[in-house]
Every structure is written in C-alpha cells, then in structure tokens.
Design an enzyme around this catalytic site. Structure first.
Site, short mmCIF file in Angstrom:
data_model
loop_
_atom_site.label_atom_id
_atom_site.label_comp_id
_atom_site.label_asym_id
_atom_site.label_seq_id
_atom_site.Cartn_x
_atom_site.Cartn_y
_atom_site.Cartn_z
N GLU A 49 31.38 35.28 24.27
CA GLU A 49 31.09 36.16 23.13
C GLU A 49 31.18 35.42 21.79
OE1 GLU A 49 32.24 40.57 24.72
OE2 GLU A 49 33.89 39.40 23.88
N GLU A 54 29.43 42.77 30.71
CA GLU A 54 30.65 43.55 30.55
C GLU A 54 30.28 45.01 30.36
OE1 GLU A 54 33.42 42.27 27.61
OE2 GLU A 54 33.64 40.23 28.43
#
Length: 629
Positions: free
Chosen positions: A186, A266
């Site tokens: 991320e 996710e």
C-alpha cells in the site's frame, strides 16, 4: 520413447522439440492480459483467498485454521512476512518454531491450498512499527523509512538476502504453492512517493522471483492511492471493503491498467479496533452481497481477515494522527473468531461461495473455549523494587528508548526536584503514556493520545519519577516514532536533570512467582497466582482471561506474554489464552499499573468479553490524571 528420454537427459534434443516438451512439464502461474485472467498451468484460474498471519496464530493451530479456510471454499491463503519477528536483534535471524513461515507454507501445500506472500519489508498489518524492526531507529533515528535513502536500503537488502532464498523453492514455478508475491505494501498511502525506491525494490524481488510467481502491488482503489503505489512492470491490485457496486470500485484501476484480471487484495469482512473504540466490524449481509458481486465479476479476491488471531506480547501497533494504539485482540470481526471458531459470517460466506464454485464437504471441528473459573493473585512486589529493571545510568537530558536499545516495555526517568512553591511540570513530547510520581506517590498521568504533556505537581517532595510506557510504534503514515521523553522536561520553565534511566523491557518475569507474598504493594506492581487443570484426563482447552476489575497492565501465563489489558478503557476486556500455552500446573503473572482488583482475582471464561455499549475516554478511566494536586 526411450530414445526421446535419453536425448532429454543428455540435453541433445533439437531446440523446438526440447522447449515444447519442457514447457509441457513445467508449472506456471501467469497473467493473460488479452483475456483478463490468470493462467495456472495454461488454464484460466481465479483464486479466492483469506489472510492468515502465521505470527498471530499459535503454530500448533496453523493446520486447523488452514483446513477451515479450505472447508469454506477458499483455494488460497495469504500471509505477510514480518521482518521484526525474524530479525529481532540486528544480524540475528530466527526462522524456527513460531517464526517458521516455511513450515506454515508447507502445511498449506499439504492441505491443497495455494499461497500469496506479502514480504514487505513494510507490511503495516496493525503491527508494531509496521513490521519493521525498531532497532532501525537505533541505527539511524533519521532513517528515510520506505525510501531510497542509503541506510534504509542497506538494511532492507541485507534482510532480503536472508529471506528471499528461503522463498525461492516455495514458488509455484519451482514446484511450491506460492503463486503471488507482493512488492512493498500500500505504498500509495505513504507520503514519500519515492518511485526510485519502489523500482529498486521491484528489481531486488525480481532477481529472486523471476517468472516463477506473479509480482503485484496493492493499494486503495481510488485515484489518490494509485498515483504513487503502482510500480512499472508490476501487476496492480486494489483493496476495498463492502460496496454497493463492485464494477464502480474497480473503475480507477481500469484507467491505469485497462487489461488483466481484476483483484481485490484486501476485501474487508470486518475491521481493526483501537483502545477506547467501539468494537469495529462488518455486517453479514453487506459482506455476502459484495462477495457475490466479486464472484459475478470474475474477480479474484482475498478476505482480510478471514481469521485475525492475536497480537500476543507487545506486537500491536498504533495509527497516527492522532496517536491511537490498537488492542491486543485481532479478532477483526472475521469469519473465524479469535479462538478459531466458526461464526455465522463464516457459514454465510461458505454458502455464497458454494453458488459459484465446487466446495468440498470437509469436516472441521470447533474447539469451544472452557470456563475454568477464578484464579487468585497475590501481590508480590512493586515494579520499582523488582529486579526487572536494567540500569542505564545518568544522562543530562532524557534519552529515547531506542537510543538505549530498549524496544519494548517501559523507561523510568528520575531527577531531583528543587524546592519551589509553584511547580508547573512540562514535557516536550511524551511517547506514549507517562505516570508522574513525586517521592514514588502517583500525581497524574500524561497522555500522548489526548495531547496532555503538562501538569501542576504539589510543592512537597524531592524526587520526580516519570514512568513512560511504549504503547506500540506507529504502523501507518509517519512512522519515525521514537519512544520515551523527547525534548526537555522543565519545572517552572527551567530544565531538570541529570536523569537516571532504568529500563523495563518486560521480556522475562520468571522470577516474580518465587518472591514472597506481600500484604500490600505500591503500584505499579506485580501479582502472581497458580492454576491447576482439572484431572479429567482431557487435554486443555482454550480459554479467555477476564481482567474485569483491574486497571491496565500486562498478563503473562507460564512466562508467555499474552499482551496488554485495559478493561477500564476497553473495548477489550478479556485476553485469549490458547490451550497449547497451558500445562497441568500454570503460573499467572500480571504487571498492574493503575488499579488493583478489590478481590485480586481473574477469571478464566469460555467467551470473549467486550465493552460494546458505550465509548469512553481515557480521562474517564483515571480521574487522577484530570485533577492534579
């Protein structure tokens, strides 16, 4: 046929025939961008995965949890690899026991599950320092974390040179179960946006991974996160939770990666929780609806988390700003509970997966926790009088914990007080929670979480003691998070010092139970008690330790640090105690910081207890920190 085999062994086949024959024998996992699919051994493939962190689940339960994933209809397991766990001390590596991620992956393979790896080196994961080892802050407090700064890349490369050779034989193209390997984590959410760093990291990864698995990135699904997160030449995936329209959720991804399989790396069926939060979670209906849409979209996806586990010891991290430490439990309102039991959400997800995939009728057992009753704890000694401290000597100014290589627990700073009437105590910055004592009498609590770093103290007393708790290094956003007292401590504007430093890493409390029992002890203090399993002939069961009535502290069972407790703030009231950590004769030790239970007892109960009814503030839990004397 025999001639063909001989030629193959001798390496003398004609070029075209040799290549086609070998390719037929090889395993491969790759991307078909033209048809927007993954190809596994040349055939279209979709993975449905669930995150399972080996470092959050007792190793004796790894197989049980993986079997429950497969029984739900999943075909892959996703895990981070945590640098901090494997190199807790610079240059000393641990890949054994609880840290044996290779064994974890082998178990997944034995259970016919594929594996997705996220080796970082930064992983976030709500872990202390985002998975980085805090000793980096001792080596260079100004280190450019997650950037191409030379001291950072030096330590990252050294770590990866130990890690990556262990991953190589596990890659799908080398005969193992690992089909995907994430580069960083991320990165689009980080302020640095250092493309030279992510390109360098990509090249390091590729030198080990080659074409034996797919390299990928993960970022939030809107354009802001996708500016700095993607890496040229690396497959891009996104993450998001329950949404009304999955097609719309993938729109920004399709603008920068028009072709290739859609992946939500996710997909959140729950959420994380901080101390003082209401319990976080996700509704079953919304999770099922988004799961169904992902399946209709032919997307691959990974439930984060499918089973959360526990932040045992001092492994939980903190978000910032504002500074918000996370609870010990990582239940995450996941489909499989913290203690490994199947929830309504699990069965609802299994049902919707069965609509689209061929699920296996596998039998898995719940392991219901047991109510063992009450354990009496006896007061042993004050922390200040114990042998748990490490004397670091005197310094003119307060030193950070990292500068003295203290990476967990507490630091006690002590200085003499001059005789003045008006005493305004001010501290530059406190990281993270500071108990203020005058002549060892508690006067108040200063708190980073609420920005409280000053107070008035009484005009009597000669010794000032500041006990500073490390509540977890920041795991997200600005991560250069030194612990202790940063800056000067002043009284009426004048700096105090010199300072005597005593560290309490709290990594070993084995001597506490052997101390004589006291009638009363001064907080912060150690308490200890024993518990024997029933002579039923049955193996021990999981249980939860109910800390209701105590204030705030740390719990140990048989020298294993179960983590921080804070029932006076919540929402977590109980700590998970796995059966493998129990034995016939058990020893409990707590370090209590704020409030003694009136009966000095704890309870071993059969389910977790959460304070779900109201959100309270830290100042509500300890009024002494609001009204100073």
């Amino acid at each position: 046929m025999i001639s063909l085999l001989c030629l193959l062994l001798l390496g003398s086949l004609p070029g075209s025939l040799s290549l086609s024959f070998v390719k037929y024998q090889q395993r491969s996992f790759e991307i078909d961008y033209e048809h927007d699919v993954f190809l596994k051994d040349g055939k279209p493939f979709r993975y449905i995965s669930g995150s399972l962190h080996y470092f959050r689940v007792p190793s004796m339960y790894w197989r049980d949890r993986i079997q429950k994933y497969r029984a739900a209809g999943l075909n892959a397991v996703c895990t981070y690899i945590e640098w901090k766990s494997h190199e807790p001390v610079k240059g000393k590596y641990d890949f054994s026991g609880q840290n044996d991620f290779e064994h974890f992956i082998k178990i997944a393979e034995e259970e016919n599950m594929l594996v997705i790896l996220r080796p970082g080196p930064y992983i976030c994961a709500e872990r202390d320092f985002g998975g980085y080892p805090p000793w980096l802050l001792h080596e260079n407090p100004e280190m450019g974390l997650r950037t191409n700064e030379s001291s950072h890349t030096h330590y990252v490369y050294t770590w990866l040179s130990q890690l990556m050779p262990r991953i190589q034989p596990l890659l799908y193209g080398n005969g193992g179960p690992v089909i995907m390997v994430q580069v960083e984590n991320e990165y689009g959410s980080y302020w640095a946006c250092d493309h030279s760093y992510t390109a360098w990291l990509r090249d390091v990864f590729r030198s080990y991974i080659g074409d034996k698995a797919v390299l990928f990135t993960t970022d939030g699904n809107d354009s802001g996160y996708l500016k700095c997160g993607p890496i040229r030449g690396v497959f891009i995936t996104v993450d998001f939770g329950t949404v009304g329209n999955v097609t719309k959720a993938f729109e920004d991804l399709r603008k920068i990666q028009p072709h290739g399989p859609l992946v939500n790396s996710e997909f959140y069926p729950g959420w994380l929780t901080h101390w003082g939060d209401m319990e976080a979670g996700g509704s079953i209906e919304s999770v099922v609806n988004t799961t169904r849409q992902l399946l209709y979209s032919n997307a691959s996806f990974n439930f984060y988390m499918f089973h959360g586990g526990t932040n045992f010891g001092f492994t939980s991290g903190a978000n910032n700003p504002p500074y918000s430490p996370q609870i010990t439990s990582y239940d995450y309102d996941a489909p499989i509970s913290e203690s490994g039991n199947l929830t309504e959400k699990y069965y609802a997800i299994k049902a919707v997966l069965a609509e689209f995939t061929q699920t296996l009728d596998l039998h898995v057992d719940d392991n219901p926790p047991f109510n063992y009753g009450v354990v009496k704890l006896d007061p042993k000694t004050s922390l200040f009088n114990s042998a748990a401290g490490i004397p670091f000597g005197y310094f003119d100014k307060p030193q950070t914990l990292e500068s003295l290589e203290l990476y967990s627990g507490f630091m006690l700073y002590e200085a003499s007080l001059p005789p003045t009437k008006l005493r305004l105590l001010q501290i530059g910055r406190i990281h993270d929670r500071t108990y203020v004592y005058v002549d060892k009498v508690l006067k108040g609590v200063l708190r980073r979480t609420e920005g409280i770093s000053s107070m008035y103290i009484s005009n009597t007393g000669t010794l000032l003691s500041l006990l500073v708790e490390n509540q977890g290094h920041i795991n997200y956003s600005n991560m250069t998070d030194l612990k202790g007292i940063l800056g000067n401590v002043t009284l009426n504007g004048s700096p105090l010092g010199p300072w005597r430093h005593t560290g309490y890493p709290m990594t070993n409390v084995s001597s506490i139970p052997g101390l004589p029992t006291s009638t009363n002890v001064q907080l912060p203090a150690f308490y200890s008690g024993t518990f024997q399993l029933p002579n039923s002939g049955q193996p021990p069961s999981d249980t939860f330790v109910d800390m209701t009535g105590w204030g705030k502290g740390v719990l140990y069972v048989n020298d294993i640090n179960l983590g921080r407790y804070w029932p006076s703030l919540g929402p977590q009231i109980t700590l998970y105690l796995p059966a493998p950590y129990l034995r016939q004769d058990n020893v409990f030790v707590i370090l209590e910081l704020e409030k003694e239970h009136p009966n000095r007892t704890i309870s071993l109960v059969d389910k977790p207890v959460l304070n779900k009814t109201q959100s309270v503030t830290d100042s509500d839990t300890m009024k002494i920190s609001v009204v100073y004397v």
